[in-house]
Design an enzyme around this catalytic site. Structure first.
Site, PDB file in Angstrom:
ATOM      1  N   HIS A 119      -5.540  -3.392  -2.539  1.00  0.00           N
ATOM      2  CA  HIS A 119      -5.062  -2.514  -3.995  1.00  0.00           C
ATOM      3  C   HIS A 119      -5.122  -3.129  -4.893  1.00  0.00           C
ATOM      4  CE1 HIS A 119      -4.295   1.166  -0.976  1.00  0.00           C
ATOM      5  NE2 HIS A 119      -3.994   0.201  -0.129  1.00  0.00           N
TER       6      HIS A 119
ATOM      7  N   SER B 206       0.935  -1.301  -0.178  1.00  0.00           N
ATOM      8  CA  SER B 206       0.055  -0.402   0.268  1.00  0.00           C
ATOM      9  C   SER B 206       0.627   1.177  -0.032  1.00  0.00           C
ATOM     10  CB  SER B 206      -1.182   0.004   1.264  1.00  0.00           C
ATOM     11  OG  SER B 206      -0.490  -0.341   2.780  1.00  0.00           O
TER      12      SER B 206
ATOM     13  N   LYS C 286     -11.402   0.848  -1.864  1.00  0.00           N
ATOM     14  CA  LYS C 286     -10.168   1.444  -3.060  1.00  0.00           C
ATOM     15  C   LYS C 286     -10.978   1.258  -4.564  1.00  0.00           C
ATOM     16  CE  LYS C 286      -7.607   0.070   0.901  1.00  0.00           C
ATOM     17  NZ  LYS C 286      -7.538   1.582   1.355  1.00  0.00           N
TER      18      LYS C 286
END
Ligand SMILES: Cc1ncc(COP(=O)(O)O)c(C=O)c1O
Length: 398
Positions: free
Chosen positions: A213, A185, A245
């Site tokens: 992610h 990340s 995300k």
């Protein structure tokens, strides 16, 4: 007399002095590349909303319609009376999208790691974790009585060494769990999941990936790191991710075998004892999956922007580490320098926060730039020229 809460201020004051405190600015509208923050129109360069799905009309409408039909809240924890029709639909949609047997959701991605890891491993087990894994993994492992080992970041020889040492013990661990971020990340590099899976198979270890992610970004149509490496849940046994995300909403998820999901349902306290996600959230997550299945342009655009921006900042001489994804750090060194870069960029109309210790090591403070599918050529060129000017003023580049 002793003041029992004096440490609150003392510790905060130290963080401010060392430029290690958080100073987020208020977002006064939607999370879009051109955003209004703290009374100013800026280019937003540090959102996790990679594909722009948080403002996609299909997600917004789905959330509104679901609220009208099902109400604002689920009314219970999912294990009692909070599993709504929309949960079932979301589990099915997610399993279909990930091309796997079963799926379930949690209130957040953090709650997955905090709730599931301590059930998978305990006393007598060994958990082997990448040095740069996310804090929610670290906390999840700490909640367990498992023995811990950390391998050097993405270093397969070091992981093999830990596995071999464990195997040679007089009493080998009952279970071994290898755990890694899919996309790291703070650095934006990709874990060598194919090699990790091969080592896991060789040593009979369980493999767990946190693809927070990678979801919506990597692999076929944004199906994540496992898709990127063409792996199945026979290779990587536990895949967790988040809707917060690339998917543009909020909520954690686990996908894998039916056995894994049955186990997680019945064991994770963060699922059993935390209220179910609201109808608006569930419907928006279902819509996000449908958008990913039918509108490939979002994933394509974020990668196009990533390639352009990364090449430009590298050519200027900035250190972007080993970034391979839309997370592109600009590594500055110590925290005051990263903070100065962030503040200079703010004064020039760009919002990108510094990332400092303990999120990263003390000597690798950075700003973390994150790409967005809807950034225009003009947005990218603006960001690049302002970063260049600020970098030169602060002596980060020549
Ligand atoms: C790698 C990683 N895992 C887990 C999480 C937690 O996800 P969530 O925001 O859904 O709690 C994050 C988000 O910050 C993350 O970056």
């Amino acid at each position: 007399m002793r003041n029992p809460t004096a440490f609150l201020k003392t510790e905060y004051d130290v963080m401010v002095k060392d430029a290690l405190d958080w100073r987020p600015k208020e977002l006064q509208g939607m999370s879009k590349p051109r955003a209004r923050m703290a009374g100013k129109d800026v280019l937003l360069l540090c959102a996790n909303n990679y594909l722009g799905l948080s403002t996609h009309p299909k997600l917004i409408n789905a959330a509104i319609e679901a609220t009208k039909k099902y109400g604002a809240g689920a009314g219970a924890v999912p294990g009692i009376a909070g599993t709504m029709t929309l949960h079932t639909k979301l589990y099915e949609a997610l399993a279909r999208f990930k091309k796997t047997e079963a799926a379930m959701t949690y209130p957040t991605g953090f709650a997955v790691n905090a709730g599931l890891i301590p059930q998978l491993v305990g006393e007598g087990d060994l958990t082997i974790s990448d040095q740069l894994n996310h804090g929610s993994i670290i906390d999840g492992v700490r909640l367990s009585k498992t023995e811990r080992a950390v391998y050097k970041h993405c270093d397969m020889a070091d992981l093999a060494r830990v596995l071999e040492e464990a195997e040679k013990r007089e009493k080998p661990p009952r279970r071994i769990l290898i755990i890694t971020d899919g996309v790291f990340s703070m650095d934006g590099d990709i874990a060598p999941l194919d090699k990790i899976a091969a080592l896991g198979a060789k040593h009979g270890a369980m493999v767990y990936v946190d693809d927070a992610h990678g979801d919506g970004v990597l692999g076929e149509g944004g199906r994540g790191a496992m898709s990127h490496f063409h792996l199945t849940h026979k290779d990587v046994h536990v895949e967790m991710g988040t809707f917060s995300k690339g998917f543009g909403v909020v909520g954690g998820h686990v996908v894998g075998s039916r056995d894994l999901i049955n186990f997680a349902y019945n064991k994770s306290r963060t699922w059993l004892l935390s209220s179910a996600q609201s109808p608006a959230v569930l419907a928006a997550c279902i819509a996000a999956i449908e958008v990913l299945e039918t509108e490939p342009q979002h994933v394509q655009n974020v990668w196009k922007n990533t390639a352009y921006f990364k090449k430009a900042v590298n050519d200027l001489g900035f250190n972007t580490g080993n970034s391979q994804t839309p997370i592109i750090p600009i590594i500055c060194g110590e925290s005051h320098k990263a903070r100065a870069l962030s503040e200079t960029l703010w004064s020039r109309g760009i919002y990108v926060l510094p990332i400092v210790f303990p999120m990263v090591s003390k000597d690798s403070a950075r700003i973390r730039c994150q790409m967005h599918a809807q950034m225009t050529q003009q947005d990218l060129d603006f960001a690049i020229s302002e970063i260049e000017a600020a970098g030169k003023t602060l002596g980060i580049i020549k």
